[in-house]
Write an enzyme that holds these catalytic residues in place. Structure first.
Site, mmCIF file in Angstrom:
data_model
loop_
_atom_site.group_PDB
_atom_site.id
_atom_site.type_symbol
_atom_site.label_atom_id
_atom_site.label_comp_id
_atom_site.label_asym_id
_atom_site.label_seq_id
_atom_site.Cartn_x
_atom_site.Cartn_y
_atom_site.Cartn_z
ATOM 1 N N TYR A 157 -14.771 -12.597 0.303
ATOM 2 C CA TYR A 157 -15.583 -11.435 -0.072
ATOM 3 C C TYR A 157 -16.813 -11.868 -0.872
ATOM 4 C CZ TYR A 157 -11.879 -8.170 1.332
ATOM 5 O OH TYR A 157 -10.963 -7.429 2.047
ATOM 6 N N ASP A 192 -6.745 -3.568 -7.442
ATOM 7 C CA ASP A 192 -7.461 -4.171 -6.322
ATOM 8 C C ASP A 192 -7.667 -5.642 -6.625
ATOM 9 O OD1 ASP A 192 -10.194 -4.917 -4.785
ATOM 10 O OD2 ASP A 192 -9.238 -3.208 -3.785
ATOM 11 N N ARG A 224 -3.480 6.195 0.082
ATOM 12 C CA ARG A 224 -4.015 7.277 0.899
ATOM 13 C C ARG A 224 -2.996 8.011 1.756
ATOM 14 N NH1 ARG A 224 -8.673 3.920 3.691
ATOM 15 N NH2 ARG A 224 -7.027 2.349 3.534
ATOM 16 N N ARG A 233 0.821 -1.211 0.000
ATOM 17 C CA ARG A 233 0.000 0.000 0.000
ATOM 18 C C ARG A 233 0.861 1.271 0.000
ATOM 19 N NH1 ARG A 233 -4.538 -1.781 4.478
ATOM 20 N NH2 ARG A 233 -5.533 -3.420 3.249
ATOM 21 N N ARG A 255 -7.773 11.330 -6.029
ATOM 22 C CA ARG A 255 -9.025 10.736 -5.566
ATOM 23 C C ARG A 255 -10.127 11.775 -5.380
ATOM 24 N NH1 ARG A 255 -10.104 5.802 -3.554
ATOM 25 N NH2 ARG A 255 -12.202 6.637 -3.825
#
Length: 347
Positions: free
Chosen positions: A157, A80, A35, A31, A44
């Site tokens: 998921y 992703d 962010r 990551r 974003r």
């Protein structure tokens, strides 16, 4: 394939993956693109997650941002684990603060029908174009890592319909309908193989299989119901001659089995000391890890002390890639990551 005579000129990250001598411990961060970077947050503000992934120029920009800022030894494709599912038309969205949410959970054979084979050039041309663009921008010393979600994590998921804390529906399907479960994992394994092979063909020089939630399983259940599908993936990539990395969270009791599944490198989270983890995995594998991401919020002298402790546990052995024990947390100060790269490289 890379001729043996060319191994000496490979980037240090790839050499470490192959347990060959390096001039400094390579470092990158899961990551690392995302962010924690203000330049990513600016993008974003104008674009959604899937919009970035489906726009090669944006994917390339976001992937390259941490390489420019931190000077890491590898880039990892910004994407992703549900991207292949989205690409074949599965009803999925990434909800902010939640994660992937599916419109139709998989609970039986009828639900499985929504999962058709992946055709990367037709279904995901944007990903392949992004990889080609990224590789064209990267320095030859910084390889690109492609990745996919491991069958268990993606299945969790799909079965739960979204993120879960207890994986109750997933375990119920696994144990109560092992026939459906096996077909689901085989389908997802084939999808991962197809995606990863296409990523390598487009220019990725290593791949990582994220089994992020495998730590929810005990060793016997993992060995019987999950490990065969992961092993299928690693076997399906064996002819590509690219390092294969296997990572999960909370997998201390599974490390030996994860090593047996066939990867060249096993990622270790922060819950097990690196030297102990390496013993569990086996010294014939490289290891990746394993600083606790939360440590980066402490004063710099603490960050330095803990990072050096990880390096000391590696003991200077060939085959260590420095990384965090999971992904960079969103509020991490980017300057701390840059300083950490320099510390690792000069220690």
């Amino acid at each position: 394939m890379t001729p043996p005579s060319d191994r000496a000129t490979e980037p240090r990250f790839l050499r470490a993956c192959r347990r060959q001598p390096v001039d400094a411990t390579p470092v990158w961060f899961m990551r690392q693109a995302g962010r924690s970077l203000p330049e990513y947050r600016a993008i974003r503000e104008r674009h959604g997650m899937f919009d970035i992934m489906r726009t090669p120029e944006l994917t390339a920009e976001v992937t390259l941002q941490p390489v420019r800022r931190h000077g890491v030894d590898a880039a990892i494709l910004f994407s992703d684990i549900v991207a292949p599912l989205m690409a074949i038309g599965v009803d999925v969205e990434i909800k902010p603060g939640v994660g992937p949410v599916f419109g139709r959970p998989v609970r039986d054979d009828e639900d499985l029908a929504q999962l058709r084979p992946l055709e990367p050039e037709q279904d995901m041309p944007w990903m392949l174009d992004a990889i080609r663009a990224i590789v064209g921008e990267l320095d030859a010393t910084v390889p690109l890592i492609g990745f996919a979600g491991a069958p268990f994590t993606v299945a969790s998921y799909l079965v739960e319909g979204g993120p879960s804390r207890d994986y109750a529906q997933t375990k119920a399907l696994m144990l109560g309908r092992p026939d459906v479960w096996a077909r689901l994992l085989e389908t997802l394994a084939d999808m991962a193989i197809t995606s990863l092979r296409a990523q390598v063909d487009a220019g990725a020089r290593a791949v990582q299989l994220f089994d992020s939630w495998a730590g929810a399983l005990d060793p016997a259940t993992y060995a019987a119901h999950v490990m065969p599908a992961s092993a299928r993936i690693f076997a399906g990539l064996a002819d590509l001659d690219v390092p294969r990395i296997h990572f999960g969270v909370g997998t201390g009791e599974l490390l030996g089995l994860m090593g047996e599944a066939g990867a060249d490198v096993v990622g270790v989270d922060w819950r097990v000391p690196l030297d102990g983890a390496w013993t569990r995995i086996g010294r014939d594998k490289a290891v990746q890890g394993n600083l606790d991401p939360a440590v980066l919020f402490a004063p710099w002298d603490v960050v330095g002390r803990e990072a050096r402790a990880v390096l000391q546990r590696a003991g200077g052995r060939d085959g260590h890639i420095f990384n965090l024990g999971h992904g960079v947390l969103p509020d991490t100060d980017p300057d701390v990551l840059t300083r950490l790269v320099e510390l690792v490289r000069t220690s």
